[in-house]
Motif scaffolding. Structure first.
Motif, mmCIF file in Angstrom:
data_model
loop_
_atom_site.group_PDB
_atom_site.id
_atom_site.type_symbol
_atom_site.label_atom_id
_atom_site.label_comp_id
_atom_site.label_asym_id
_atom_site.label_seq_id
_atom_site.Cartn_x
_atom_site.Cartn_y
_atom_site.Cartn_z
ATOM 1 N N MET A 69 0.784 -1.129 0.006
ATOM 2 C CA MET A 69 -0.107 0.030 0.042
ATOM 3 C C MET A 69 0.947 1.186 -0.167
ATOM 4 O O MET A 69 1.803 1.185 0.734
ATOM 5 C CB MET A 69 -0.919 0.036 1.335
ATOM 6 N N ASN A 70 0.609 2.206 -0.676
ATOM 7 C CA ASN A 70 1.292 3.410 -0.769
ATOM 8 C C ASN A 70 0.861 4.303 0.476
ATOM 9 O O ASN A 70 -0.102 4.808 0.379
ATOM 10 C CB ASN A 70 0.895 4.198 -2.254
ATOM 11 N N ASP A 71 1.961 4.713 1.411
ATOM 12 C CA ASP A 71 1.644 5.490 2.370
ATOM 13 C C ASP A 71 1.522 7.051 1.956
ATOM 14 O O ASP A 71 0.818 7.931 2.803
ATOM 15 C CB ASP A 71 2.743 5.675 3.197
ATOM 16 N N GLU A 72 1.926 7.342 0.624
ATOM 17 C CA GLU A 72 1.652 8.797 0.144
ATOM 18 C C GLU A 72 0.222 9.192 -0.119
ATOM 19 O O GLU A 72 -0.128 10.216 0.149
ATOM 20 C CB GLU A 72 2.409 9.229 -1.196
ATOM 21 N N SER A 73 -0.543 8.154 -0.124
ATOM 22 C CA SER A 73 -2.019 8.426 -0.495
ATOM 23 C C SER A 73 -2.825 8.685 0.904
ATOM 24 O O SER A 73 -3.788 9.262 0.738
ATOM 25 C CB SER A 73 -2.531 7.220 -1.294
ATOM 26 N N LYS A 74 -2.329 8.538 2.057
ATOM 27 C CA LYS A 74 -2.773 8.412 3.433
ATOM 28 C C LYS A 74 -2.699 9.919 3.886
ATOM 29 O O LYS A 74 -3.452 10.462 4.558
ATOM 30 C CB LYS A 74 -2.427 7.421 4.258
ATOM 31 N N THR A 75 -1.311 10.282 3.483
ATOM 32 C CA THR A 75 -0.947 11.605 4.245
ATOM 33 C C THR A 75 -0.576 12.589 3.261
ATOM 34 O O THR A 75 0.042 12.581 2.441
ATOM 35 C CB THR A 75 0.173 11.326 5.138
ATOM 36 N N PRO A 76 -1.661 13.920 3.148
ATOM 37 C CA PRO A 76 -1.442 15.034 2.344
ATOM 38 C C PRO A 76 0.083 15.600 2.520
ATOM 39 O O PRO A 76 0.390 15.629 3.831
ATOM 40 C CB PRO A 76 -2.422 15.849 2.581
ATOM 41 N N VAL A 77 0.805 16.060 1.576
ATOM 42 C CA VAL A 77 1.892 16.665 1.428
ATOM 43 C C VAL A 77 1.599 18.372 1.463
ATOM 44 O O VAL A 77 1.118 18.481 0.328
ATOM 45 C CB VAL A 77 2.924 16.356 0.854
ATOM 46 N N PHE A 78 1.909 19.181 2.089
ATOM 47 C CA PHE A 78 1.598 20.639 1.912
ATOM 48 C C PHE A 78 2.963 21.334 1.637
ATOM 49 O O PHE A 78 3.904 21.381 2.336
ATOM 50 C CB PHE A 78 1.254 21.145 3.286
ATOM 51 N N ASP A 79 2.823 21.975 0.549
ATOM 52 C CA ASP A 79 4.122 22.917 0.088
ATOM 53 C C ASP A 79 3.419 24.452 -0.073
ATOM 54 O O ASP A 79 4.309 25.041 -0.639
ATOM 55 C CB ASP A 79 4.568 22.155 -1.197
ATOM 56 N N VAL A 80 2.297 24.524 0.040
ATOM 57 C CA VAL A 80 1.746 25.945 -0.212
ATOM 58 C C VAL A 80 0.989 26.277 1.286
ATOM 59 O O VAL A 80 0.176 25.471 1.823
ATOM 60 C CB VAL A 80 0.782 26.008 -1.365
ATOM 61 N N LEU A 81 1.290 27.541 1.806
ATOM 62 C CA LEU A 81 0.479 27.948 3.000
ATOM 63 C C LEU A 81 -0.877 28.581 2.542
ATOM 64 O O LEU A 81 -0.855 29.552 2.032
ATOM 65 C CB LEU A 81 1.266 28.768 3.646
ATOM 66 N N THR A 82 -1.952 27.966 3.127
ATOM 67 C CA THR A 82 -3.311 28.566 3.093
ATOM 68 C C THR A 82 -3.781 28.351 4.540
ATOM 69 O O THR A 82 -3.338 27.431 5.226
ATOM 70 C CB THR A 82 -4.164 27.720 2.023
ATOM 71 N N ALA A 83 -4.652 29.160 4.789
ATOM 72 C CA ALA A 83 -5.471 28.815 6.183
ATOM 73 C C ALA A 83 -5.858 27.470 6.495
ATOM 74 O O ALA A 83 -5.636 26.755 7.439
ATOM 75 C CB ALA A 83 -6.629 29.784 6.287
ATOM 76 N N ASP A 84 -6.385 26.883 5.490
ATOM 77 C CA ASP A 84 -6.823 25.524 5.400
ATOM 78 C C ASP A 84 -5.712 24.483 5.398
ATOM 79 O O ASP A 84 -5.834 23.396 6.415
ATOM 80 C CB ASP A 84 -7.707 24.937 4.204
ATOM 81 N N ALA A 85 -4.701 24.860 5.110
ATOM 82 C CA ALA A 85 -2.889 23.821 5.138
ATOM 83 C C ALA A 85 -2.807 23.948 6.547
ATOM 84 O O ALA A 85 -2.541 23.055 7.036
ATOM 85 C CB ALA A 85 -2.398 24.322 4.001
ATOM 86 N N ILE A 86 -2.879 25.245 7.187
ATOM 87 C CA ILE A 86 -2.284 25.342 8.317
ATOM 88 C C ILE A 86 -3.071 24.670 9.181
ATOM 89 O O ILE A 86 -2.543 23.796 10.104
ATOM 90 C CB ILE A 86 -2.225 26.789 8.539
ATOM 91 N N THR A 87 -4.336 24.595 9.291
ATOM 92 C CA THR A 87 -5.320 23.895 10.135
ATOM 93 C C THR A 87 -5.266 22.424 9.868
ATOM 94 O O THR A 87 -5.128 21.896 11.176
ATOM 95 C CB THR A 87 -6.673 24.284 9.745
ATOM 96 N N GLU A 88 -4.993 22.003 8.702
ATOM 97 C CA GLU A 88 -4.785 20.456 8.523
ATOM 98 C C GLU A 88 -3.355 20.110 9.135
ATOM 99 O O GLU A 88 -3.233 18.925 9.713
ATOM 100 C CB GLU A 88 -4.938 20.242 7.128
ATOM 101 N N MET A 89 -2.455 21.005 9.086
ATOM 102 C CA MET A 89 -1.142 20.653 9.589
ATOM 103 C C MET A 89 -1.031 20.708 11.117
ATOM 104 O O MET A 89 -0.669 19.321 11.776
ATOM 105 C CB MET A 89 -0.056 21.582 9.102
ATOM 106 N N GLU A 90 -1.792 21.384 11.696
ATOM 107 C CA GLU A 90 -2.127 21.414 13.111
ATOM 108 C C GLU A 90 -2.659 20.310 13.790
ATOM 109 O O GLU A 90 -2.085 19.633 14.519
ATOM 110 C CB GLU A 90 -2.817 22.779 13.526
ATOM 111 N N GLN A 91 -3.699 19.763 12.724
ATOM 112 C CA GLN A 91 -4.455 18.642 13.209
ATOM 113 C C GLN A 91 -3.754 17.207 13.122
ATOM 114 O O GLN A 91 -3.799 16.447 14.017
ATOM 115 C CB GLN A 91 -5.707 18.494 12.626
ATOM 116 N N HIS A 92 -2.665 17.444 12.177
ATOM 117 C CA HIS A 92 -2.232 16.307 11.832
ATOM 118 C C HIS A 92 -0.950 15.996 13.121
ATOM 119 O O HIS A 92 -0.696 14.858 13.623
ATOM 120 C CB HIS A 92 -1.103 16.152 10.453
#
Length: 80
Positions: A1-24
């Motif tokens: 199974m490919n682990d990359e499909s389970k965890t998003p990788v963020f390379d652009v900062l948006t409010a939603d990306a920050i929120t998702e990174m904090e939750q992770h």
């Protein structure tokens, strides 16, 4: 199974990306991190919050590094 499909990788900062990174990071820390939040600046990300051990502080940083290649400017998580 490919682990990359389970965890998003963020390379652009948006409010939603920050929120998702904090939750992770919170999810990875299983309650060992309190008041956690991320700040973004010109130099990179800053981790803020409180924990009881330096090991947990380091684990929080590594949890963030799992999902983004953005630079970490500072780890300001307080050990108390």
């Amino acid at each position: 199974m490919n682990d990359e499909s389970k965890t998003p990788v963020f390379d652009v900062l948006t409010a939603d990306a920050i929120t998702e990174m904090e939750q992770h990071v919170r999810d990875q820390m299983c309650g060992h991190l309190h008041g956690f939040r991320l700040l973004s600046g010109k130099q990179g990300l800053v981790l803020l919050g409180r924990t009881r051990t330096y090991h947990a502080k380091q684990l929080a940083q590594h949890a963030l590094m799992e999902i983004t290649d953005l630079p970490i400017q500072a780890n300001e998580i307080e050990v108390c």
